[in-house]
Design a protein around this motif. Structure first.
Motif, short mmCIF file in Angstrom:
data_model
loop_
_atom_site.label_atom_id
_atom_site.label_comp_id
_atom_site.label_asym_id
_atom_site.label_seq_id
_atom_site.Cartn_x
_atom_site.Cartn_y
_atom_site.Cartn_z
N GLU A 44 0.84 -1.21 0.00
CA GLU A 44 0.00 0.00 0.00
C GLU A 44 0.87 1.26 0.00
OE1 GLU A 44 -2.69 -0.26 3.32
OE2 GLU A 44 -3.64 -2.08 2.54
N LEU A 45 1.94 1.24 0.81
CA LEU A 45 2.86 2.38 0.83
C LEU A 45 3.50 2.60 -0.53
CD1 LEU A 45 4.66 1.97 4.28
CD2 LEU A 45 3.12 3.81 3.60
N CYS A 46 3.88 1.52 -1.18
CA CYS A 46 4.47 1.63 -2.52
C CYS A 46 3.47 2.23 -3.50
CB CYS A 46 4.93 0.26 -3.02
SG CYS A 46 6.41 -0.35 -2.19
N ASP A 47 2.22 1.78 -3.44
CA ASP A 47 1.17 2.32 -4.32
C ASP A 47 0.98 3.81 -4.08
OD1 ASP A 47 0.78 -0.17 -5.43
OD2 ASP A 47 -1.01 -0.64 -4.22
N ARG A 48 0.93 4.20 -2.81
CA ARG A 48 0.78 5.63 -2.49
C ARG A 48 1.97 6.44 -2.98
NH1 ARG A 48 -0.40 6.18 3.61
NH2 ARG A 48 -0.64 3.96 3.69
N HIS A 49 3.16 5.87 -2.83
CA HIS A 49 4.37 6.56 -3.28
C HIS A 49 4.33 6.76 -4.80
CE1 HIS A 49 8.49 7.90 -3.17
NE2 HIS A 49 8.84 6.96 -4.04
N VAL A 50 3.92 5.73 -5.51
CA VAL A 50 3.83 5.83 -6.97
C VAL A 50 2.80 6.89 -7.36
CG1 VAL A 50 3.09 4.58 -9.05
CG2 VAL A 50 4.66 3.50 -7.45
N LYS A 51 1.66 6.93 -6.66
CA LYS A 51 0.64 7.96 -6.93
C LYS A 51 1.20 9.35 -6.68
CE LYS A 51 -3.73 5.57 -6.12
NZ LYS A 51 -4.92 5.50 -5.23
N ASN A 52 1.91 9.51 -5.56
CA ASN A 52 2.51 10.81 -5.24
C ASN A 52 3.53 11.23 -6.28
OD1 ASN A 52 0.98 11.10 -2.92
ND2 ASN A 52 2.54 10.28 -1.57
N LEU A 53 4.33 10.28 -6.74
CA LEU A 53 5.31 10.59 -7.79
C LEU A 53 4.60 11.03 -9.07
CD1 LEU A 53 7.99 7.77 -7.41
CD2 LEU A 53 8.22 10.19 -6.86
N GLY A 54 3.48 10.37 -9.38
CA GLY A 54 2.70 10.76 -10.56
C GLY A 54 2.15 12.17 -10.41
N ALA A 55 1.66 12.49 -9.21
CA ALA A 55 1.13 13.83 -8.97
C ALA A 55 2.23 14.88 -9.07
CB ALA A 55 0.46 13.89 -7.59
N ILE A 56 3.40 14.56 -8.53
CA ILE A 56 4.53 15.49 -8.61
C ILE A 56 4.93 15.70 -10.06
CG2 ILE A 56 7.00 15.71 -8.11
CD1 ILE A 56 6.40 14.35 -5.39
N LYS A 57 4.97 14.61 -10.82
CA LYS A 57 5.35 14.70 -12.24
C LYS A 57 4.34 15.58 -12.99
CE LYS A 57 6.34 11.68 -16.17
NZ LYS A 57 6.39 10.28 -16.62
N CYS A 58 3.07 15.39 -12.70
CA CYS A 58 2.02 16.18 -13.35
C CYS A 58 2.16 17.65 -12.98
CB CYS A 58 0.65 15.65 -12.94
SG CYS A 58 -0.73 16.51 -13.71
N CYS A 59 2.37 17.95 -11.71
CA CYS A 59 2.52 19.34 -11.25
C CYS A 59 3.75 19.97 -11.89
CB CYS A 59 2.63 19.40 -9.73
SG CYS A 59 1.10 19.04 -8.88
N ARG A 60 4.82 19.19 -11.96
CA ARG A 60 6.06 19.70 -12.56
C ARG A 60 5.83 20.01 -14.03
NH1 ARG A 60 11.53 16.45 -13.35
NH2 ARG A 60 12.86 18.18 -13.88
N ARG A 61 5.14 19.11 -14.72
CA ARG A 61 4.84 19.32 -16.14
C ARG A 61 4.00 20.59 -16.31
NH1 ARG A 61 1.76 14.83 -17.52
NH2 ARG A 61 3.64 13.61 -17.64
N GLU A 62 3.00 20.76 -15.46
CA GLU A 62 2.16 21.95 -15.54
C GLU A 62 2.96 23.22 -15.27
OE1 GLU A 62 -1.18 21.35 -12.94
OE2 GLU A 62 -1.95 19.68 -14.15
N ALA A 63 3.89 23.15 -14.32
CA ALA A 63 4.73 24.31 -14.02
C ALA A 63 5.63 24.64 -15.21
CB ALA A 63 5.58 24.03 -12.77
#
Length: 105
Positions: A44-63
């Motif tokens: 579950e922690l790994c899944d959450r980490h992967v989701k957070n990385l995806g969100a960071i990547k998306c935010c970075r792309r938007e920035a």
């Protein structure tokens, strides 16, 4: 007799060994259960980490896209300003040229 162990003692020791084995099996089952629970939590922690990385990547792309848009807007503004400046300068040169030609004609 020192060398001879009675049947009752053998049964008694066998019962103790059987009890110890039962306790060990119970402890092993508890350990397995806890281990499987921890593996599930880790998953579950790994899944959450992967989701957070995806969100960071998306935010970075938007920035990055936002910054690129700002730069494009700035360049477009500068090009427009330079175009107006050049057109104004050409118009002034044309007027001066016309006035000079009127004076010397």
């Amino acid at each position: 007799m020192v060398g001879n162990i009675g049947v009752d003692q053998i049964k008694k020791r066998g019962g103790k060994l059987s009890d110890i084995l039962g306790e060990q099996q119970e402890l092993f089952q508890q350990f397995q259960s806890i281990h499987m629970q921890k593996i599930g939590e880790f998953g579950e922690l790994c899944d959450r980490h992967v989701k957070n990385l995806g969100a960071i990547k998306c935010c970075r792309r938007e920035a990055i896209i936002g910054e690129a848009r700002k730069l494009v807007d700035y360049v477009e503004k500068r090009v427009a300003e330079e175009t107006v400046h050049v057109n104004t300068q050409e118009a002034q040169d044309g007027v001066q040229s016309s006035l000079l030609s009127l004076l010397f004609s």
